[in-house]
Design an enzyme around this catalytic site. Structure first.
Site, PDB file in Angstrom:
ATOM      1  N   TYR A   1     -29.720  62.011  62.733  1.00  0.00           N
ATOM      2  CA  TYR A   1     -31.119  61.905  63.106  1.00  0.00           C
ATOM      3  C   TYR A   1     -31.864  63.140  62.638  1.00  0.00           C
ATOM      4  CZ  TYR A   1     -29.794  58.121  66.255  1.00  0.00           C
ATOM      5  OH  TYR A   1     -29.309  56.951  66.766  1.00  0.00           O
TER       6      TYR A   1
ATOM      7  N   SER B   1     -28.285  51.018  63.327  1.00  0.00           N
ATOM      8  CA  SER B   1     -28.328  50.964  61.865  1.00  0.00           C
ATOM      9  C   SER B   1     -28.446  49.524  61.375  1.00  0.00           C
ATOM     10  CB  SER B   1     -27.072  51.619  61.274  1.00  0.00           C
ATOM     11  OG  SER B   1     -27.080  53.009  61.503  1.00  0.00           O
TER      12      SER B   1
ATOM     13  N   ARG C   1     -23.247  58.806  66.730  1.00  0.00           N
ATOM     14  CA  ARG C   1     -23.269  58.651  65.277  1.00  0.00           C
ATOM     15  C   ARG C   1     -22.025  59.329  64.684  1.00  0.00           C
ATOM     16  NH1 ARG C   1     -28.046  57.190  62.498  1.00  0.00           N
ATOM     17  NH2 ARG C   1     -28.960  55.496  63.678  1.00  0.00           N
TER      18      ARG C   1
ATOM     19  N   ASP D   1     -22.438  50.206  65.081  1.00  0.00           N
ATOM     20  CA  ASP D   1     -23.766  50.827  65.123  1.00  0.00           C
ATOM     21  C   ASP D   1     -24.889  49.797  65.016  1.00  0.00           C
ATOM     22  OD1 ASP D   1     -25.951  52.449  64.988  1.00  0.00           O
ATOM     23  OD2 ASP D   1     -25.232  53.698  63.351  1.00  0.00           O
TER      24      ASP D   1
ATOM     25  N   GLN E   1     -19.229  53.579  63.197  1.00  0.00           N
ATOM     26  CA  GLN E   1     -20.138  52.935  62.244  1.00  0.00           C
ATOM     27  C   GLN E   1     -20.124  51.409  62.330  1.00  0.00           C
ATOM     28  OE1 GLN E   1     -19.188  54.522  58.374  1.00  0.00           O
ATOM     29  NE2 GLN E   1     -20.668  56.187  58.558  1.00  0.00           N
TER      30      GLN E   1
END
Length: 363
Positions: free
Chosen positions: A224, A130, A119, A127, A124
């Site tokens: 998290y 997500s 993360r 990801d 990103q």
């Protein structure tokens, strides 16, 4: 270089969509797609062919691919067909089956799973967790609305006024925030809880009330939730009990990476809920946030429907495939140099974190 995409036997999504395939073929890569790979995502073989791909049988793809994409790992028997030195890229965890790990090592394959993506800001765009969590959060509210035996919005009629449904979202990560936004669009009154205090502003910006439990161990660096102290967990339990007893719908999304999901809805909380209430547990695959959750099942307890579904994102295969395709293509860009050749930089933290095997065959 042959870049190949497999059909998913048990998943309606596909790892790459024609739009992404077109970028790869224009860059000079040969792309093979298993025949029928996009059918359940409403993407025909013709659409892939128009993007420049070739369609082939599964066995031919496994034998010929130099870079192989799939959402879930093929069986160990299928991996035996792969050519030595091939690179495998999977969207989901590939290390749950020790046989997959063993065969990949014996065959000298290099394997990556984006399930282990760190993360970080740089990661990103890759990801997948997500991307899929956003869809799951959205779908969870629609599932709850379909099962709830009453309206979501305030309804004023000549026959009387029906108050809005009350929705409690436990966990305000990507899935939770999307659930909040969706429930608000449907007119529900929404509350949300998360141990990470940084989420308060996001929750309130969506028009929901933030349920505060003081004293959490708040780590904002990992993305998290962290495991909490016993004292905090007891305060959390008491607070949630108060709010859950008033809720019509509870959406649970809390997970601790690499560990069993925390129990947020225990027997006492279930007994306090109103008959006809609905729980949608998005943490079902890691044990569930509700004590009675069973993954891929709906359990009815004292008139409360508990829906455990870890595959909600797969139920929107068109958009889910589009997002997965973008994530996987971004990851592929780390593996290919300016000349269009495969070049693995093992000093890259993303490659190091996502690699599940790189053992080579020795003489």
């Amino acid at each position: 270089m042959i870049i190949a995409i497999l059909k998913e036997p048990k998943d309606p999504r596909v790892a790459m969509v024609p739009k992404t395939v077109q970028r790869l073929t224009k860059a000079g890569h040969t792309v093979w797609v298993e025949s029928g790979a996009g059918d359940t995502a409403y993407l025909s073989d013709a659409a892939f062919q128009e993007a420049g791909a070739e369609t082939h049988a599964r066995t031919d793809i496994l034998k010929s691919a130099e870079v192989l994409f799939s959402i879930q790992a093929p069986s160990p028997e299928e991996l035996q067909l792969c050519q030595t030195g091939a690179t495998l890229i999977f969207a989901e965890s590939a290390v749950d089956d020790p046989e997959i790990q063993r065969v990949a090592e014996e065959k000298g394959l290099t394997g990556f799973t984006l399930y282990n993506l760190p993360r970080t800001t740089r990661a990103q765009a890759m990801d997948i967790l997500s991307s899929m969590a956003s869809i799951a959060g959205y779908r969870s509210v629609l599932v709850a609305a379909a099962k709830l035996p009453r309206y979501f919005p305030l309804l004023m009629t000549a026959a009387g006024t029906i108050p809005p449904a009350r929705v409690l979202v436990l966990g305000a990560g990507v899935a939770g925030l999307q659930a909040i936004a969706t429930a608000r669009r449907l007119g529900a009154r929404v509350e949300a809880f998360d141990v990470r205090k940084a989420t308060r502003e996001e929750v309130e910006s969506l028009g929901a009330k933030f349920v505060d439990v003081p004293g959490s161990d708040d780590d904002q660096t990992s993305g998290y939730a962290k495991e909490q102290s016993k004292a905090y967990l007891e305060r959390q339990r008491e607070t949630i009990l108060t709010h859950i007893s008033q809720a019509d719908v509870v959406i649970t999304t809390a997970q601790v990476r690499g560990r069993k999901a925390p129990i947020l809805v225990d027997e006492e909380a279930l007994n306090a809920m109103k008959p006809g209430s609905v729980i949608v547990d998005l943490a079902a695959s890691t044990g569930g946030n509700c004590v009675r959750t069973k993954d891929q099942e709906t359990v009815v307890y004292n008139g409360v429907q508990i829906i455990g579904d870890s595959s909600l994102a797969a139920n929107m295969p068109m958009d889910a495939s589009q997002l997965l395709s973008s994530n996987l293509n971004q990851f592929l860009s780390l593996l290919i140099n300016k000349e269009g050749e495969l070049h693995l930089n093992w000093e890259d933290e993303i490659l190091e974190a996502t690699c599940f095997t790189r053992k080579k065959i020795t003489a």
